[in-house]
Design a protein around this motif. Sequence first.
Motif, PDB file in Angstrom:
ATOM      1  N   LEU A   1       0.890  -1.225   0.032  1.00 38.97           N
ATOM      2  CA  LEU A   1      -0.145   0.023  -0.024  1.00 38.97           C
ATOM      3  C   LEU A   1       0.952   1.213  -0.043  1.00 38.97           C
ATOM      4  CD1 LEU A   1      -2.642  -0.865   2.773  1.00 38.97           C
ATOM      5  CD2 LEU A   1      -2.666  -1.334   0.237  1.00 38.97           C
ATOM      6  N   TYR A   2       0.200   2.174  -0.593  1.00 38.98           N
ATOM      7  CA  TYR A   2       0.918   3.496  -0.597  1.00 38.98           C
ATOM      8  C   TYR A   2       0.562   4.335   0.743  1.00 38.98           C
ATOM      9  CZ  TYR A   2       1.502   3.023  -5.656  1.00 38.98           C
ATOM     10  OH  TYR A   2       1.562   2.233  -6.731  1.00 38.98           O
ATOM     11  N   SER A   3       1.296   5.197   1.309  1.00 32.58           N
ATOM     12  CA  SER A   3       1.059   5.846   2.387  1.00 32.58           C
ATOM     13  C   SER A   3       0.008   6.791   1.748  1.00 32.58           C
ATOM     14  CB  SER A   3       2.182   6.830   2.877  1.00 32.58           C
ATOM     15  OG  SER A   3       2.685   7.842   2.081  1.00 32.58           O
ATOM     16  N   LEU A   4      -0.814   7.635   2.573  1.00 35.30           N
ATOM     17  CA  LEU A   4      -1.845   8.634   2.181  1.00 35.30           C
ATOM     18  C   LEU A   4      -1.184   9.681   1.536  1.00 35.30           C
ATOM     19  CD1 LEU A   4      -4.062   9.021   5.432  1.00 35.30           C
ATOM     20  CD2 LEU A   4      -4.669   7.693   3.374  1.00 35.30           C
TER      21      LEU A   4
ATOM     22  N   ALA B   1      -1.826  10.336  -2.778  1.00 38.02           N
ATOM     23  CA  ALA B   1      -2.424  11.574  -3.149  1.00 38.02           C
ATOM     24  C   ALA B   1      -1.745  11.839  -4.347  1.00 38.02           C
ATOM     25  CB  ALA B   1      -2.142  12.639  -2.069  1.00 38.02           C
ATOM     26  N   GLY B   2      -0.437  11.736  -4.574  1.00 35.36           N
ATOM     27  CA  GLY B   2       0.319  11.814  -5.892  1.00 35.36           C
ATOM     28  C   GLY B   2       0.202  10.903  -6.932  1.00 35.36           C
ATOM     29  N   LYS B   3      -0.273   9.704  -6.498  1.00 36.22           N
ATOM     30  CA  LYS B   3      -0.342   8.545  -7.729  1.00 36.22           C
ATOM     31  C   LYS B   3      -1.675   8.264  -8.093  1.00 36.22           C
ATOM     32  CE  LYS B   3       3.774   6.229  -6.002  1.00 36.22           C
ATOM     33  NZ  LYS B   3       4.945   6.311  -7.143  1.00 36.22           N
ATOM     34  N   ARG B   4      -2.740   8.870  -7.065  1.00 39.92           N
ATOM     35  CA  ARG B   4      -3.776   8.570  -7.183  1.00 39.92           C
ATOM     36  C   ARG B   4      -4.738   8.790  -8.825  1.00 39.92           C
ATOM     37  NH1 ARG B   4      -9.394  11.373  -5.581  1.00 39.92           N
ATOM     38  NH2 ARG B   4     -10.839   9.438  -5.352  1.00 39.92           N
ATOM     39  N   ALA B   5      -4.317   9.920  -9.492  1.00 47.52           N
ATOM     40  CA  ALA B   5      -5.002  10.120 -10.690  1.00 47.52           C
ATOM     41  C   ALA B   5      -4.630   8.868 -11.520  1.00 47.52           C
ATOM     42  CB  ALA B   5      -4.773  11.229 -11.443  1.00 47.52           C
ATOM     43  N   ASP B   6      -3.363   8.684 -11.614  1.00 44.08           N
ATOM     44  CA  ASP B   6      -2.686   7.586 -12.533  1.00 44.08           C
ATOM     45  C   ASP B   6      -3.107   6.220 -12.380  1.00 44.08           C
ATOM     46  OD1 ASP B   6      -1.391   9.412 -14.207  1.00 44.08           O
ATOM     47  OD2 ASP B   6       0.602   9.350 -13.016  1.00 44.08           O
ATOM     48  N   PHE B   7      -3.117   5.932 -10.993  1.00 44.88           N
ATOM     49  CA  PHE B   7      -3.561   4.750 -10.427  1.00 44.88           C
ATOM     50  C   PHE B   7      -5.308   4.310 -10.768  1.00 44.88           C
ATOM     51  CE2 PHE B   7      -4.620   1.675  -6.587  1.00 44.88           C
ATOM     52  CZ  PHE B   7      -3.880   0.601  -7.208  1.00 44.88           C
ATOM     53  N   ARG B   8      -5.919   5.481 -10.685  1.00 46.62           N
ATOM     54  CA  ARG B   8      -7.302   5.173 -10.883  1.00 46.62           C
ATOM     55  C   ARG B   8      -7.645   5.047 -12.330  1.00 46.62           C
ATOM     56  NH1 ARG B   8     -11.465   8.551  -7.606  1.00 46.62           N
ATOM     57  NH2 ARG B   8     -12.251   8.621  -9.573  1.00 46.62           N
ATOM     58  N   SER B   9      -6.751   5.642 -13.143  1.00 47.31           N
ATOM     59  CA  SER B   9      -6.933   5.303 -14.714  1.00 47.31           C
ATOM     60  C   SER B   9      -6.366   3.943 -14.918  1.00 47.31           C
ATOM     61  CB  SER B   9      -6.011   6.298 -15.433  1.00 47.31           C
ATOM     62  OG  SER B   9      -6.463   7.715 -15.323  1.00 47.31           O
ATOM     63  N   GLN B  10      -5.508   3.362 -14.317  1.00 53.01           N
ATOM     64  CA  GLN B  10      -4.769   2.022 -14.310  1.00 53.01           C
ATOM     65  C   GLN B  10      -5.953   1.046 -14.073  1.00 53.01           C
ATOM     66  OE1 GLN B  10      -1.574   1.098 -11.856  1.00 53.01           O
ATOM     67  NE2 GLN B  10      -1.673  -0.885 -12.474  1.00 53.01           N
ATOM     68  N   VAL B  11      -6.656   1.265 -13.052  1.00 53.46           N
ATOM     69  CA  VAL B  11      -7.531   0.234 -12.572  1.00 53.46           C
ATOM     70  C   VAL B  11      -8.847   0.456 -13.403  1.00 53.46           C
ATOM     71  CG1 VAL B  11      -9.275  -0.197 -10.491  1.00 53.46           C
ATOM     72  CG2 VAL B  11      -6.614   0.483 -10.006  1.00 53.46           C
ATOM     73  N   ALA B  12      -9.124   1.529 -13.892  1.00 52.57           N
ATOM     74  CA  ALA B  12     -10.422   1.500 -14.585  1.00 52.57           C
ATOM     75  C   ALA B  12     -10.238   0.885 -15.726  1.00 52.57           C
ATOM     76  CB  ALA B  12     -10.751   3.168 -14.676  1.00 52.57           C
ATOM     77  N   GLU B  13      -9.132   0.935 -16.488  1.00 52.00           N
ATOM     78  CA  GLU B  13      -8.839   0.107 -17.572  1.00 52.00           C
ATOM     79  C   GLU B  13      -8.991  -1.302 -17.310  1.00 52.00           C
ATOM     80  OE1 GLU B  13      -8.178  -0.194 -21.437  1.00 52.00           O
ATOM     81  OE2 GLU B  13      -8.834   1.519 -20.363  1.00 52.00           O
ATOM     82  N   HIS B  14      -8.159  -1.593 -16.181  1.00 49.19           N
ATOM     83  CA  HIS B  14      -8.089  -2.905 -15.834  1.00 49.19           C
ATOM     84  C   HIS B  14      -9.489  -3.720 -15.484  1.00 49.19           C
ATOM     85  CE1 HIS B  14      -6.560  -6.681 -13.754  1.00 49.19           C
ATOM     86  NE2 HIS B  14      -7.419  -6.158 -12.484  1.00 49.19           N
TER      87      HIS B  14
ATOM     88  N   ARG C   1      -7.919   6.667   2.219  1.00 46.66           N
ATOM     89  CA  ARG C   1      -8.024   7.955   1.834  1.00 46.66           C
ATOM     90  C   ARG C   1      -9.293   8.623   2.222  1.00 46.66           C
ATOM     91  NH1 ARG C   1     -10.343  10.892  -2.294  1.00 46.66           N
ATOM     92  NH2 ARG C   1      -9.297  12.764  -2.706  1.00 46.66           N
ATOM     93  N   ALA C   2     -10.409   8.072   1.877  1.00 49.92           N
ATOM     94  CA  ALA C   2     -11.831   8.572   2.428  1.00 49.92           C
ATOM     95  C   ALA C   2     -11.878   8.671   3.909  1.00 49.92           C
ATOM     96  CB  ALA C   2     -12.794   7.757   1.913  1.00 49.92           C
TER      97      ALA C   2
END
Length: 192
Positions: free
Chosen positions: A8-11, A15-28, A59-60
């Motif tokens: 896991l990433y720290s909070l 925060a810095g990786k969230r946008a790219d990670f979200r895109s990766q997971v959405a594609e997956h 995060r939430a």
Amino acid sequence: MKLTRDDLYSLEEYAGKRADFRSQVAEHKKTRRVPVGAHITLHFEDRLTMQYQIQEMLRAERIFEADGIQEELDTYNELIPTGSNWKSTMMVEYDNVEERREALVRLRGVENAVSIRIGEHDKVRAIADEDLERQNATKTSAVHFLRFELSPEMIAAAKAGAEITVGIEHPDYGYKNELSPAIRDSLVRDLH
């Protein structure tokens, strides 16, 4: 393989990786989403989808203490396939609130009517909601967690390219859907 705190990433990192990670997971997730009829969708979970879910929960809820992180890991690790099964989140989806309310009454027990068939093997009925009961005497829930336990022969057939179908046989909701090659291949990668 279960997730650990080291995965896991720290909070702050997240925060810095969230946008790219979200895109990766959405594609997956595109190759792990299986609609069965117009109102039920199975979202097949795996290590990446659960890492995303945990990161979003941390995060939430602003969870950063070890006990809280471990609690999330313990909860969501249960939804990661173990190599001999598939696990999915089943969503009963109606846009109209009144229509959804009526459907949840009519579809009581639908979570126990879901099955997967690999090639010519017998259907595998879903084991539903092992964590807690999600229906009551009058209605079902809009969200269920399913597990499909596969025999070694079924796993071998899936790996050999056998057709995989998902079906629901409920008196008020009967549908069958053959998995596309992309979804089939994605799910086969969960098996060892």
